[in-house]
Every structure is written in C-alpha cells, then in structure tokens.
Motif scaffolding. Structure first.
Motif, PDB file in Angstrom:
ATOM      1  N   VAL A 128       0.852  -1.195   0.000  1.00  0.00           N
ATOM      2  CA  VAL A 128       0.000   0.000   0.000  1.00  0.00           C
ATOM      3  C   VAL A 128       0.879   1.232   0.000  1.00  0.00           C
ATOM      4  CG1 VAL A 128      -1.700   1.297   1.343  1.00  0.00           C
ATOM      5  CG2 VAL A 128      -1.885  -1.193   1.168  1.00  0.00           C
ATOM      6  N   HIS A 129       0.493   2.253  -0.731  1.00  0.00           N
ATOM      7  CA  HIS A 129       1.274   3.490  -0.770  1.00  0.00           C
ATOM      8  C   HIS A 129       1.460   4.020   0.655  1.00  0.00           C
ATOM      9  CE1 HIS A 129       2.611   7.519  -1.731  1.00  0.00           C
ATOM     10  NE2 HIS A 129       2.669   7.201  -3.018  1.00  0.00           N
ATOM     11  N   PRO A 130       2.681   4.358   1.033  1.00  0.00           N
ATOM     12  CA  PRO A 130       2.936   4.773   2.418  1.00  0.00           C
ATOM     13  C   PRO A 130       2.205   6.049   2.832  1.00  0.00           C
ATOM     14  CG  PRO A 130       4.858   5.170   1.021  1.00  0.00           C
ATOM     15  CD  PRO A 130       3.920   4.331   0.226  1.00  0.00           C
ATOM     16  N   ALA A 131       1.785   6.886   1.867  1.00  0.00           N
ATOM     17  CA  ALA A 131       1.089   8.128   2.207  1.00  0.00           C
ATOM     18  C   ALA A 131      -0.418   7.935   2.372  1.00  0.00           C
ATOM     19  CB  ALA A 131       1.359   9.194   1.144  1.00  0.00           C
ATOM     20  N   PHE A 132      -0.915   6.738   2.049  1.00  0.00           N
ATOM     21  CA  PHE A 132      -2.351   6.503   2.172  1.00  0.00           C
ATOM     22  C   PHE A 132      -2.728   6.346   3.639  1.00  0.00           C
ATOM     23  CE2 PHE A 132      -6.058   3.715   2.546  1.00  0.00           C
ATOM     24  CZ  PHE A 132      -6.972   4.434   1.779  1.00  0.00           C
ATOM     25  N   LYS A 133      -3.845   6.969   4.020  1.00  0.00           N
ATOM     26  CA  LYS A 133      -4.342   6.865   5.395  1.00  0.00           C
ATOM     27  C   LYS A 133      -5.706   6.203   5.390  1.00  0.00           C
ATOM     28  CE  LYS A 133      -1.851  10.875   7.218  1.00  0.00           C
ATOM     29  NZ  LYS A 133      -1.003  11.033   6.020  1.00  0.00           N
TER      30      LYS A 133
END
Length: 305
Positions: A128-133
C-alpha cells in the motif's frame, strides 16, 4: 540481477519502459483493436457502470476482479504477468487471515460462470502506498498486488501500459471506466463486466464543484471525470478498476484508478439548492503522479524476476 535493481532505483522512471522493451513486454493492446482494419478507432464501440453498457469478452483484457474467496469486491488492472494495480482502500484493512483468501481473477467476464481464459491466482503480497491513510481524506489511493503465479496472456488477458510522465490527456478526453459494480446507486452489482466512457475534467473546474459540496479540493495525484448532468459513472464495486485512455498511437494507458465520489451517476448542475440530490464527479488516483511508487516496488518486488 542485484546490480540491475540498483541501476533502476537510481534512475528516472522512464527507464522502466526501456526495461519492458528489453524483455519484450507489449502492453495496452486489445485483440479487438487488432481485428479492426480501419486506420482510425471508433469511439462509438464503447458505451457512453451506471449508464454504461455490457462490455465484450476481451474488451478490457487488463481488468481483473479482486475477490475474497469467490466474492468480488473490487477491481484492478494487470500491469505485468504477476502484478496488479488497485486502490489502497480496497485492501488496506485486510488482516492476515483475509489476505490468505485473497484471489485475483484475470480473464474474467461473467462472474457467474467460468470464462474461456479465466485464471484465479492467489495474492502473495500487498504493498500500500505509504502516504495513504485509512481515515480522513483519501489521498495516494493506490496499492500493488503481487500474484503467487504468473498469468498466461491471451486474447482476453493482457497488461495495460503505465503512462509516461509526458503523456497529456487533456480535459474533455473520453476515457473508459470498467467494472462489476452497481448499475444503479441503490441497485445490485453486475455479474457481467460493464464499461462506460467518461470525459476528463480539469482540476480547476473539479475543485470548484467539490467546494459547492463542502468537499476538500483534489490533490495533485487525483483527477476527476464525469458528465455534469450525471447518468454515467462508476459505483460501489468498481473501486480499484481502471480509467483507461487511448493514446494517439492506439495504445491503451492506465491514467486513473477508481477511487471515490459522492453518489453514483448524480449530476452536479441540477438542483443546486439541495446538495443532497447532487453528486460529485468521479475521483480517480492519477497514475502518472504515482509512477515512482509503482516502478520502485515492481523493480524490487520479490516475485518480479
């Protein structure tokens, strides 16, 4: 191979395309296009999967169904023979037990039957993209799925091309969204793959529309698409699937990933005094702004070579 990986990590993502050329991978080509003898493609072969029409086998050969067991819940796009791009919100909350039951189906057309080139492959790894919350504003809504086995390409199973950073798909460009999501906002999902054409909306116009709905502006890695009067849209169950645009050369490119929207097929110019009756444009993760994440994780992925 280790030195090759280091080389790719230190250079621009355009190196990715050189690498694909060297290994002979072709992408973004449909057998339907090869069968068409006319020089110019005809956009009327697509529908105009709310307000859309049923696709045909091989119509979207990069479209995959992501399933828990046998149940479809999100879409995705095949970008290599063991790698799929989808939306992060589709998979970010899956615990280890559920991941073990996660299946990607390529060559899928009718969810109720076994299709000719259908292949069901377990997922080995999720990134998962690390910036996704998980909570709050949906940004960097992208994830990669690695498959335990490599898919077999055919007329109904092909990878889609990733965009070049210099690719320009201007506002008004008609692109194709596909999936097995709901065909009406309050209705049921479709058993057969649907597709619909949506025009890209420029960021300024989209942000002005979102502001009238008291929604935050889109980020740099998002794009909007849809018709002001509604009627055609993606819906629940289409998340993670492709927004595919065709280059002048005829090659299909993964420009967006279905992410979010308010309502399904609702217009945003009608009944402006009652926002509850209005919807928003469809919002998609903008793939060309997320290329670094894709390329770095594909090149260094444990199952790639």
């Amino acid at each position: 191979m280790e030195s090759t990986v280091c080389f790719f990590k230190k250079n621009n993502t355009s190196i990715w395309y050189l690498f694909l050329l060297l290994i002979g991978l072709k992408c973004g080509i449909r057998s339907l296009d090869l069968e068409d003898q006319e020089d110019n493609w005809n956009p009327e072969i697509f529908s105009r999967i709310i307000g859309g029409q049923t696709s045909v086998p091989g119509g979207q050969p990069w479209q995959v169904s992501i399933k828990l067991g046998r149940s479809h819940f999100c879409g995705g796009s095949l970008i290599y023979d063991n790698a799929v791009v989808t939306a992060a919100h589709c998979v970010v909350d899956l615990d280890l037990k559920l991941v073990k039951n996660l299946i990607v189906t390529v060559g899928e057309y009718d969810l109720r039957s076994m299709d000719e080139e259908e292949q069901n492959i377990p997922v080995s790894k999720i990134i998962v993209h690390p910036a996704f919350k998980r909570f709050g504003y949906i940004d960097s809504d992208i994830a990669l799925l690695y498959l335990k086995d490599r898919v077999k390409y055919g007329a109904e199973v092909q990878p889609i091309c990733l965009p070049h950073k210099e690719d320009l798909f201007e506002a008004g460009t008609l692109c194709v969204v596909s999936g097995w999501g709901k065909v009406t906002e309050d209705g049921s999902v479709s058993d057969v793959l649907q597709e619909v054409e949506l025009p890209i909306i420029d960021d300024k116009t989209c942000n002005e529309l979102l502001e009238t709905l008291n929604l935050p502006s889109i980020q740099n890695n998002m794009l909007c698409a849809g018709f002001p009067d509604g009627g055609r849209d993606a819906c629940q169950g289409d998340s993670g699937g492709p927004l595919a645009c065709r280059r002048a050369s005829g090659i299909w490119t993964l420009v967006g990933i279905t992410s979010w929207g308010i309502g399904c097929g609702k217009g945003w110019q009608t009944d402006k005094t009652r926002s509850s009756r209005r919807g928003s444009p469809g919002v998609f993760s903008k793939v060309d702004k997320l290329l670094d994440f894709i390329v770095q994780n594909i090149i260094t992925g444990e199952n790639f070579f």
